[in-house]
Design a protein around this motif. Structure first.
Motif, PDB file in Angstrom:
ATOM      1  N   THR A 147       0.851  -1.194   0.000  1.00  0.00           N
ATOM      2  CA  THR A 147       0.000   0.000   0.000  1.00  0.00           C
ATOM      3  C   THR A 147       0.885   1.241   0.000  1.00  0.00           C
ATOM      4  OG1 THR A 147      -0.040   0.043   2.408  1.00  0.00           O
ATOM      5  CG2 THR A 147      -1.816  -1.174   1.333  1.00  0.00           C
ATOM      6  N   PRO A 195      -4.048   1.729  -3.064  1.00  0.00           N
ATOM      7  CA  PRO A 195      -3.561   0.409  -3.477  1.00  0.00           C
ATOM      8  C   PRO A 195      -2.242   0.545  -4.240  1.00  0.00           C
ATOM      9  CG  PRO A 195      -5.830   0.787  -4.205  1.00  0.00           C
ATOM     10  CD  PRO A 195      -5.304   2.090  -3.726  1.00  0.00           C
ATOM     11  N   THR A 209      -4.390  -4.648  -4.242  1.00  0.00           N
ATOM     12  CA  THR A 209      -5.487  -3.855  -4.824  1.00  0.00           C
ATOM     13  C   THR A 209      -6.600  -3.608  -3.813  1.00  0.00           C
ATOM     14  OG1 THR A 209      -6.396  -5.910  -5.682  1.00  0.00           O
ATOM     15  CG2 THR A 209      -5.050  -4.592  -7.185  1.00  0.00           C
ATOM     16  N   ARG A 210      -6.729  -4.506  -2.849  1.00  0.00           N
ATOM     17  CA  ARG A 210      -7.694  -4.280  -1.769  1.00  0.00           C
ATOM     18  C   ARG A 210      -7.296  -5.122  -0.571  1.00  0.00           C
ATOM     19  NH1 ARG A 210     -10.223  -7.720  -5.438  1.00  0.00           N
ATOM     20  NH2 ARG A 210     -11.224  -9.549  -4.494  1.00  0.00           N
ATOM     21  N   TRP A 211      -7.834  -4.759   0.569  1.00  0.00           N
ATOM     22  CA  TRP A 211      -7.486  -5.449   1.802  1.00  0.00           C
ATOM     23  C   TRP A 211      -8.614  -5.306   2.806  1.00  0.00           C
ATOM     24  CZ3 TRP A 211      -5.015  -1.357  -0.406  1.00  0.00           C
ATOM     25  CH2 TRP A 211      -5.189  -0.105   0.203  1.00  0.00           C
ATOM     26  N   SER A 212      -8.610  -6.197   3.761  1.00  0.00           N
ATOM     27  CA  SER A 212      -9.627  -6.145   4.811  1.00  0.00           C
ATOM     28  C   SER A 212      -9.063  -6.831   6.041  1.00  0.00           C
ATOM     29  CB  SER A 212     -10.903  -6.870   4.343  1.00  0.00           C
ATOM     30  OG  SER A 212     -10.594  -8.223   4.045  1.00  0.00           O
ATOM     31  N   GLN A 266      -5.481  -8.713  -1.271  1.00  0.00           N
ATOM     32  CA  GLN A 266      -5.574  -9.237  -2.635  1.00  0.00           C
ATOM     33  C   GLN A 266      -4.487  -8.539  -3.461  1.00  0.00           C
ATOM     34  OE1 GLN A 266      -7.444 -11.736  -3.474  1.00  0.00           O
ATOM     35  NE2 GLN A 266      -8.532 -11.817  -1.505  1.00  0.00           N
TER      36      GLN A 266
END
Lengths: 297, 527
Positions: free
Chosen positions: B73, B84, B88-91, B102
């Protein structure tokens, strides 16, 4: 008693002071050099009276007055911590010339005896001393002084020692040639034949008759030593803040040179003027003392 | 030399971006050839002093490495959110103990290998294992799973803001751990080579020379090379900021990172030059040797520091500090108890310790980084104010490597009394100041005040998990720690740096990002 044949007074009837004045008048270079040197000496001696802010040559700072351009209050402006540059330049006249005097005194104290011994005694002693001087002379004085100063703690003492260590061989070499020349003259042979001690020959005849070129060289070297000391201070190897050393002032002001020109200009001019003054003086002395170009009446 | 940050503080520091036309080539699938130009980062000191290993580099190397390596990131200074990058994305799970990232598809390392979750996992585990640089950012990571080729799942031993930590400017890089084959990766990297995924790859390194590091465009960069981009990045060492300014005026250099405030101001209105001033997350510190100086002496030095004078002398390059944490970061407070310039109080404290005016003199040594004119001004002013209190301060400007080595010396007698340096965070969080400068270190590294306080150590150990789970409590703990640190005075917080950049108007897209101090992301610029 056999007296030296050289340096006989040309006109014993004329008082020495009057002869000196006449020599000065006849040699404008010498006159200009002497006047400038006198000016510098006066600035150094009278710095506490002349400097508008004497404390600024020490630890005083005025951060709210930093980087002020030249004005009536600060004719040379102020530096990056607000110190009056005129005051520091005036007090700086006590630093750089003093370094030169001490360096040249040390260099003479080491170089003259070694040179005279090598020239007078010759043989293995001459070889040994000259080979050592050759080693030192193999390096440019500034480079040698730089190397020595780099391994010593940054201070005025270190810079003085470093320069002196690079300077003495020149005097040893100069005196060696003079002493060897004088030692071969007939009156020295006569002294020996008369059984005069070697010490007496050296101190009464060899040394006095060899020292004239040294005087000229020393006066010419003052400027060189000041420039060398300034260069070392500029590189951070010499004086440390708040000592008002001109080289250090130039070094500390270099980052401000473009917008705040006064930080480096005035101490730089002081270095230039001092080196120039002593060079003029040296040239004048050389002319005055050179029998072929003597201005002496 | 991580925290000295050459020009960052030094008004002589020059980051120069040299623009020069060179033959353009079309990279990627993006159509018209990208405009080519050379970007030169110019500093008065070496860029790569701490090795080429992205796992352990902890110094000025980020200004080059941030163009060669990428993180999961990246902190966005405009939105104050994470953007990102390789992820590209996270949680994360509600308890903050499981984080899922991801990864971006189609990303290749400079070695040609595809970046997968396995490869990213290997890089992170190696960084963690080596334990150098800012590897503490992965300290909470207990294990990493790779349930899919582009899915990373982190299991933490305690809650931690992992997405933020993954944006760090040190030790967060994802790199190819197989780059050296069967050989030593460390040796291979330090040859030097690079194994990143960034837009630029290493072309040459000339250690100790003016044109120190040259990067060239990585043709396989996932972002492509359509549009206008710099295709070469040069990191150039120019010791004099006056020289850098001249290069800028002449149009040979297009970006100068920092220079003396008056020199910077003198460029105002110059044709073709743009000036940028922005607050940073960087502060100048004076670490006081707590093993040599008693509490009253440390407090006396804190009161003897002419903070307004320093700010005034630096003419816009500095702003007052309030506590340890600069404004804009979590944990910054404007109402902390602070030291004001109070010579009378300093004299009283010195008398308590048996020193001060009329008493025996106190002799101290201060080291700062040679060539840094801001530090030089600070040292001169401190020497001046302390002299009035009968404290003799011996100021030693040293090359950063020498200064740091002296500070880390195994012999306490060889260490300085006051160590002046810059500090900035490893990511958009104040933790770096506390864990690096104030947590007990058996062997001094960056805790060069040699401060040791068990209570503080335990507070530091739990503050990040508290921030992750209960930000209000975390904030309160940061405040508590700062109040006590200010009382104990192991560090004088001299000022916060204001970035003063100068650049030509021949490019656009430059953005100050305080999370990556003095880094210019050359790919984002538009020549």
């Amino acid at each position: 008693m056999i007296e030296s044949p050289v340096l006989a007074p040309p006109d014993a009837a004329v008082p020495r002071g009057a002869r000196a004045l006449r020599a000065l008048r006849a040699n404008p270079l010498l006159l200009a050099g002497a006047a400038l040197v006198l000016l510098i000496v006066l600035a150094a001696v009278l710095a506490p009276l002349l400097a508008p802010y004497p404390g600024d040559a020490g630890t005083a700072t005025h951060p709210f007055a930093a980087l002020r351009p030249p004005s009536a209050a600060h004719p040379f402006g102020t530096d990056e911590v607000g110190r009056d540059i005129l005051s520091r330049v005036l007090y700086g006249a006590r630093v750089s010339p003093l370094i030169a005097v001490v360096v040249l005194a040390i260099a003479c104290a080491v170089g003259v005896p070694l040179g005279v011994a090598a020239g007078f005694f010759g043989g293995w002693l001459d070889e040994a001393i000259m080979r050592v001087t050759d080693v030192f002379l193999a390096f440019p004085p500034l480079l040698l002084a730089l190397a020595l100063a780099a391994v010593l703690p940054a201070s005025l003492v270190s810079v003085t020692v470093a320069i002196a260590a690079s300077w003495w061989p020149w005097y040893a070499r100069l005196l060696r040639g003079q002493a060897a020349s004088v030692a071969g003259r007939p009156y020295i042979e006569a002294c020996r034949a008369l059984g005069i001690s070697r010490a007496r020959i050296v101190f009464r005849h060899i040394l006095p008759n060899s020292v004239t070129p040294l005087l000229v060289q020393v006066s010419l070297d003052v400027g060189g030593v000041i420039l060398t000391a300034s260069a070392l201070s500029f590189l951070g190897l010499g004086a440390q803040d708040p000592v008002p050393d001109w080289g250090l002032m130039v070094a500390e002001g270099q980052g401000y040179f473009t917008p705040d020109w006064w930080l480096v200009t005035f101490p730089g001019l002081a270095i230039l003027l001092t080196a120039f003054a002593f060079n003029l003086l040296g040239d004048g002395l050389r002319d005055m003392l050179d029998p072929r170009r003597s201005f002496l009446p | 030399m991580r925290r000295h940050r050459a020009r960052a503080a030094a008004p002589g520091a020059a980051l120069a971006l040299l623009l020069a036309a060179c033959g353009g080539g079309s990279y990627g699938s993006g159509g018209k050839a990208a405009a080519s130009a050379v970007f030169t980062y110019d500093t008065y000191t070496q860029v790569m002093v701490d090795g080429w290993d992205p796992a352990t580099e902890y110094s000025n190397g980020i200004i080059a490495m941030s163009n060669m390596y990428e993180t999961l990131t990246r902190y966005n200074p405009v939105t104050h959110q994470l953007d990102p990058l390789l992820a590209t994305r996270w949680s994360h799970s509600p308890d903050g103990l499981t984080w899922t990232f991801q990864l971006r598809h189609g990303v290749r390392f400079h070695t040609g290998r595809l970046m997968t979750a396995q490869a990213a996992r290997a890089a992170i585990l190696r960084t963690k294992r080596l334990g150098g640089g800012a590897s503490y950012i992965w300290g909470a990571v207990k294990s990493i799973d790779t349930p899919g080729p582009f899915t990373l799942v982190f299991h933490l031993s305690y809650p931690s803001p992992l997405a933020l930590e993954a944006s760090a400017d040190y030790s967060a890089y994802i790199y190819d751990t197989r780059a050296a084959g069967q050989g030593s990766l460390t040796k291979w990297l330090n040859a030097p080579h690079d194994a990143g995924t960034g837009p630029y790859t290493l072309q040459s390194w000339h250690n100790g020379q003016e044109f120190e590091v040259v990067l060239k465009a990585f043709r396989g960069y996932w972002g492509g090379w359509s549009g206008r981009h710099f295709t070469k990045v040069v990191f150039r060492v120019v010791p004099q900021d006056t020289t850098a300014a001249q290069l800028l005026r002449a149009g040979q250099v297009s970006f100068v990172e920092q220079m003396s405030p008056s020199l910077w101001a003198s460029l105002r209105g110059a044709p073709g030059i743009r000036l940028v001033s922005a607050p940073s997350w960087q502060n100048l510190l004076a670490q006081l040797n707590t093993q040599a100086l008693s509490l009253p002496v440390r407090q006396a030095i804190s009161y003897a520091t002419d903070y307004p004078g320093i700010i005034a002398a630096l003419k816009g390059a500095a702003v007052p500090s309030s506590g340890i944490v600069p404004a804009g970061l979590f944990g910054h407070f404007t109402n902390l108890p602070s030291y004001a310039y109070d010579p009378a109080r300093a004299a009283r404290l010195l008398r308590q310790a048996g020193y001060g005016p009329g008493r025996r003199p106190l002799s101290l040594t201060l080291t700062y980084t040679a060539g840094d004119s801001n530090e030089q001004v600070v040292a001169t002013l401190l020497k001046s104010t302390l002299a009035r209190l009968n404290v003799r301060l011996s100021v030693q400007p040293l090359a950063w490597a020498t200064q740091w080595a002296k500070g880390k010396s195994a012999s306490p007698a060889a260490r300085q009394d006051i160590f002046v340096e810059y500090w900035w965070p490893d990511y958009a969080d104040p933790y770096s100041w506390f864990v690096n400068l104030l947590q007990t270190q058996k062997q001094p590294f960056f805790n060069l005040s040699y401060y040791s306080d068990r209570t503080l150590d335990s507070q530091i150990a739990r503050v990040e998990s508290l921030v992750a789970t209960n930000p209000a409590a975390g904030s309160a703990l940061y405040r508590t720690m700062q109040v006590e640190i200010l009382r104990q005075a192991p560090i004088v917080f001299l000022y916060n740096t204001n970035y003063q950049y100068a650049m030509t108007t021949t490019f656009s897209g430059f953005q100050v990002n305080p999370a990556y101090p003095n880094v210019v992301f050359a790919y984002d610029l538009r020549p």
